[in-house]
Design an enzyme around this catalytic site. Sequence first.
Site, PDB file in Angstrom:
ATOM      1  N   ASP A 120       0.853  -1.192   0.000  1.00 17.27           N
ATOM      2  CA  ASP A 120       0.000   0.000   0.000  1.00 17.27           C
ATOM      3  C   ASP A 120       0.890   1.245   0.000  1.00 17.27           C
ATOM      4  O   ASP A 120       1.834   1.347   0.777  1.00 17.27           O
ATOM      5  CB  ASP A 120      -0.911   0.011   1.235  1.00 17.27           C
ATOM      6  CG  ASP A 120      -1.875   1.185   1.223  1.00 17.27           C
ATOM      7  OD1 ASP A 120      -1.511   2.237   1.773  1.00 17.27           O
ATOM      8  OD2 ASP A 120      -2.967   1.057   0.666  1.00 17.27           O
ATOM      9  N   ILE A 121       0.590   2.192  -0.914  1.00 18.34           N
ATOM     10  CA  ILE A 121       1.374   3.439  -0.987  1.00 18.34           C
ATOM     11  C   ILE A 121       1.016   4.306   0.214  1.00 18.34           C
ATOM     12  O   ILE A 121      -0.159   4.616   0.440  1.00 18.34           O
ATOM     13  CB  ILE A 121       1.087   4.189  -2.297  1.00 18.34           C
ATOM     14  CG1 ILE A 121       1.433   3.301  -3.505  1.00 18.34           C
ATOM     15  CG2 ILE A 121       1.876   5.491  -2.361  1.00 18.34           C
ATOM     16  CD1 ILE A 121       1.085   3.922  -4.845  1.00 18.34           C
ATOM     17  N   GLU A 137      -4.721   2.336  -4.284  1.00 20.27           N
ATOM     18  CA  GLU A 137      -3.268   2.444  -4.239  1.00 20.27           C
ATOM     19  C   GLU A 137      -2.616   1.151  -3.737  1.00 20.27           C
ATOM     20  O   GLU A 137      -1.457   1.162  -3.334  1.00 20.27           O
ATOM     21  CB  GLU A 137      -2.853   3.613  -3.337  1.00 20.27           C
ATOM     22  CG  GLU A 137      -3.194   3.457  -1.866  1.00 20.27           C
ATOM     23  CD  GLU A 137      -4.580   3.991  -1.530  1.00 20.27           C
ATOM     24  OE1 GLU A 137      -4.822   4.324  -0.359  1.00 20.27           O
ATOM     25  OE2 GLU A 137      -5.419   4.066  -2.448  1.00 20.27           O
TER      26      GLU A 137
END
Length: 599
Positions: free
Chosen positions: A461-462, A505
Site C-alpha cells: 500500500d502506498i 493504491e
Amino acid sequence: MSRLPTFALGICLLVLSLLAAGPAGAAPVGFSWVELPGSDDSLEQVRRLPESRWQTLDAGDVFNRGFSDGTFWLRVPVSPEPVNRVLEIGYPLLDDVSVFWVRNGQMIESHRTGDRRPFSSRPIYHRDFVFLVPSKTEPVTAYIRVRTQGSVQIPVAITPSAQFLAHEQLSYGWQMTFLGILVAMVMYNLFLFAIVRDSTYLWYVLAVIASGLVQLNFHGLVFQWLWPDTPILNRYFTVPAVGLALLFATVFTLKFLSVARYSKPSYRFMQAVVIGSGLSVVYGLFGPYQSGIELVSVLAAITTPAAWLIGLLVWRRGQVLGGFYVLAWTPLLAGHLILAISKLGIMPRSALTELAPQAGVALEVILLSFALAYRINLERRRRQEAQDRALEVQRQANLTLESRVRERTEELEQAYEQIKSVSLTDGLTQVANRRRFEEKLHAEWKRAHRQKEALSLLLLDIDYFKRVNDELGHLVGDDCLVTVAEVLSGVVQRSGDLVARYGGEEFVVLLPATQEDGAVQVAERLRQAVARTAVHTREGVPPVHLTTSVGVATLSPRRDLEPHDLVRHADEALYAAKASGRNRVMVYRDSAAAPAPGL
C-alpha cells in the site's frame, strides 16, 4: 450547437444598434477646456483666466487625456431651446465631478458628485453623471470641474430629456441582457462542475464572474447596485477586480488547453501572468490607485493577445480545443484591446470603446461555454468510438470465423488471447488487474496443494497516497500509480510470479513456490526500490517521493484453508505495518503480524 450562431448574431445586432445610437442618443457638444495643476481653484478664479489659456474641443471629439493628476475645467455653452434637456457626462469612474451653471454672469446652480461621493449626491439617480439644464429660454454656461486618479475621460452631451430616456431603455436593456448572459453561463457551468468535478469549469465560472463585475463596474452599475452609500469601496474595487479577472482567465486557459503539454515556454509565460495578476490584486488594495489602474491596463493589453496567440499555437500542435478557444477569444481580444488602449488615452472614448468590451465578454463566455460542453462530448465520442471499434472487431471476427474456421483457427485464438489480456490488465498501470490476480491465486493454490509447496503473497500500500491526490491532484496520483507499478514489475521478474493492482493504491505480488524468508527478501527489495524512485509527473509539480508498507503472508495449502485466507493474512500484516509507522515490511505469523526478521 445549432443555436449558437443565432444567439451570437442577436448580440452583435444589439451592440450595433447601440453603437448607431451613440453614447447618449445625441451628438456631443463642443466646449473649451483648461488643465490646472492644483485642486483649490474656484469658479471665480477659473472664469478670470485669460481666453488664451482655454483650448477648444470640437463637437464630435471626446475629451480623453489618459492618466493625469491635474484638475480639468470644461466650459460648455448651452443655447436656449424650448424643450427639457440634460447634460450627460457618460463616464461613471470619475472621482470628483462638480458642475456650476452660470447665467448672465451669475452662478444659479451647482452640484458636487463623483464616484468618491455617495450615489445620492447625483441630482439625477443614474449610473452616469446627468444634470438637468436649468433654463430653456436663456443661454447658460456649464463649468465642469473634474479631478480623478483614473483615466481622464469626459464625454459631454446635451440631450433632450425624451431622447435621453428613450436611449436609456435600450442601453439599460443591453446591460440586463449582458448580466443575464453571465448569470446563465455561470449557473450552467456550475452545474457541469458539480457533475464532472473538473476544476476547469470552476475556474471558468470565476473568470466569468470577475470579468462581468469589471464590465459592470466600468458602466457604473456595481456602485449603483451594491454599495451606493459606501463610495470608499470604489477605490479598492477596480484594480483588484481586473487583476482577479486576468488571474482566473489565465488559470482557466492553462487547464482548458493543457498548455504545459503542448508548449513549455507558453506555460511558463502564463505562470508569470498568474503571478503578475496576483501581485496586481495586492497592489490595488494597498498601492496608489492611478499607478494600479495603469499596471492592470498594461497587463491586460499584453496578456489578452498573448493568450490568443498561445491558443493558436496549441491548436496548430494538435489541441482540438484550441480552435474553440481562438474563436471565443477573438471578440474578447478586440474588446479588451480597445478598452485598454482607451484607458491609456491612445484611442478616443466612443460608443465603440465602451460597448465593444462588453460584447466581447458576452460572446466569449457563450462560445467558451459551448466549447466546454463540446469538451464533454469529445470525451464521450472518443469512448464511444473505442467501443464501436471493439464491436466492429468482434463482428468482423465472427464473420471471419463463419467463413474460414479451419484456416483461421490459430489467428482467432491469438485475437482471443489479446482480448483476454486486455480484460485482465489494469488500464492505468498496465499490470494485471484484480480479476487476473484472483484467477492466478486459485490456480496456484490448487497447484501448491497438489505439490505440497508453500505459496507467498505480498500486499503493498502506498503511504499517504490520499494526501498526494488531495494536494497535487488525481493526475499526479495516476502518475504515481504508474511509476510504482513499473518499479514492482522491474523487481519481480520470475516467470511464475505475478504483479497486480489490487485496488486504489494497493498492489499484490503472488510468489508461487516461495518460502517466507524468500518472500520477505522480495518485499524488502520492493520497498527500497519504491523509496528511492522519484515520480516525475506531467503536471508541472516537483518530483514526488513515495514509500510503501508491505504485508507478507505464506501458507502451505490444506483442505481446511481457502485462498482468501492467504489474502486475509497479508492484509493483517499490511495493517500492522501501517500501524507501526509505515514504510516497513511486516510478516503474518501465528495469528499475528511481526516485523520482518533481519530487516
